[in-house]
Design an enzyme around this catalytic site. Sequence first.
Site, PDB file in Angstrom:
ATOM      1  CG  ASP A   1      -1.994  -1.053   1.202  1.00 31.77           C
ATOM      2  OD1 ASP A   1      -1.773  -2.081   0.545  1.00 31.77           O
ATOM      3  OD2 ASP A   1      -3.050  -0.840   1.822  1.00 31.77           O
TER       4      ASP A   1
ATOM      5  CE  LYS B   1      -5.454   2.060   2.660  1.00 33.96           C
ATOM      6  NZ  LYS B   1      -4.306   1.366   3.296  1.00 33.96           N
TER       7      LYS B   1
ATOM      8  CE  LYS C   1      -7.084  -1.245   2.556  1.00 33.94           C
ATOM      9  NZ  LYS C   1      -5.712  -1.729   2.848  1.00 33.94           N
TER      10      LYS C   1
END
Length: 308
Positions: free
Chosen positions: A145, A208, A244
């Site tokens: 991430d 995300k 996400k």
Amino acid sequence: ELGWMSKVHVNRPAVVRHAEQIKKWKTVKGNWQAAWLLKAVTCIDLTTLSGDDTPSNVHRLCFKAKHPIREDLLKALDMYDKGITVGAVCVYPARVTDAVKALKAAGCNIPVASVAAGFPSGQTPLEIKLAEIKLAVEYGAREIDIVISRSLVLTGQWEGLYEEIRQCREACGEAHMKTILATGELGSLANVYKASMIAMMAGSDFIKTSTGKEVENATFPVGVVMMRAIREFYWQTGNKVGFKPAGGIRTAKEAITWLMLVKNELGVEWLTPELFRLGASSLLEDIEKQIFYHVTGSNALQHDLAMA
């Protein structure tokens, strides 16, 4: 494709009105609710990103990742043998080795995700970001991430943003890359859309919303804008990119609403761990409480869900 960027316009009042309607959606009940909650569990990135993380609490997190819902509750729902686990375990790079060892010892194949690239601020030289990514992958992380440099968005340096994300994607190698946009710090919904597009063009497997450390994290207006970008990118290229939401998602009802929104905007095919994740640290506790109530008809006491 900078031409896409010049044509972007977001009708903020319309997005906000739509988001207010989303909040009013009626949730599902009974067995339908239990089914949606179990689906949410399989999409959770079970996370610990604290300065006081130790090998022992990471091991505990990994045990919970493999056994997210009490066994007797799953048996009551006839779901005990369906392999219900969380989507991934997410930790800092320094704790990746601990998580990999714990999951291997538990005999499960849950991937380890690691935040990297100057998380959470992004205020780190690119060379250090790339080195951190490579180390996390070397330690055994199968998902990375990364976090973007917000200044590149705020100053309109779209080619610079593309190049940064592209190099991060290259550093990830075989690992999946989720690009954190830190939407609460991008200034406008138009910038959220543009950053989403650039991240996908540069090869992101997921986009995300947040690090979970910003003042404003995952919100429905931002979610709608990012999902519309994912849909447009899919129409233009045929490539499916995951979504996400992360940060501030703490209740089972919120989790179901996010699942319903993804189904509404992107379709049922996105409701899999391969294309949808929920970033959360405390959400699983409330989901297990709701399932406990559904099975037993009573509220869980603290000792009933000791591992929550």
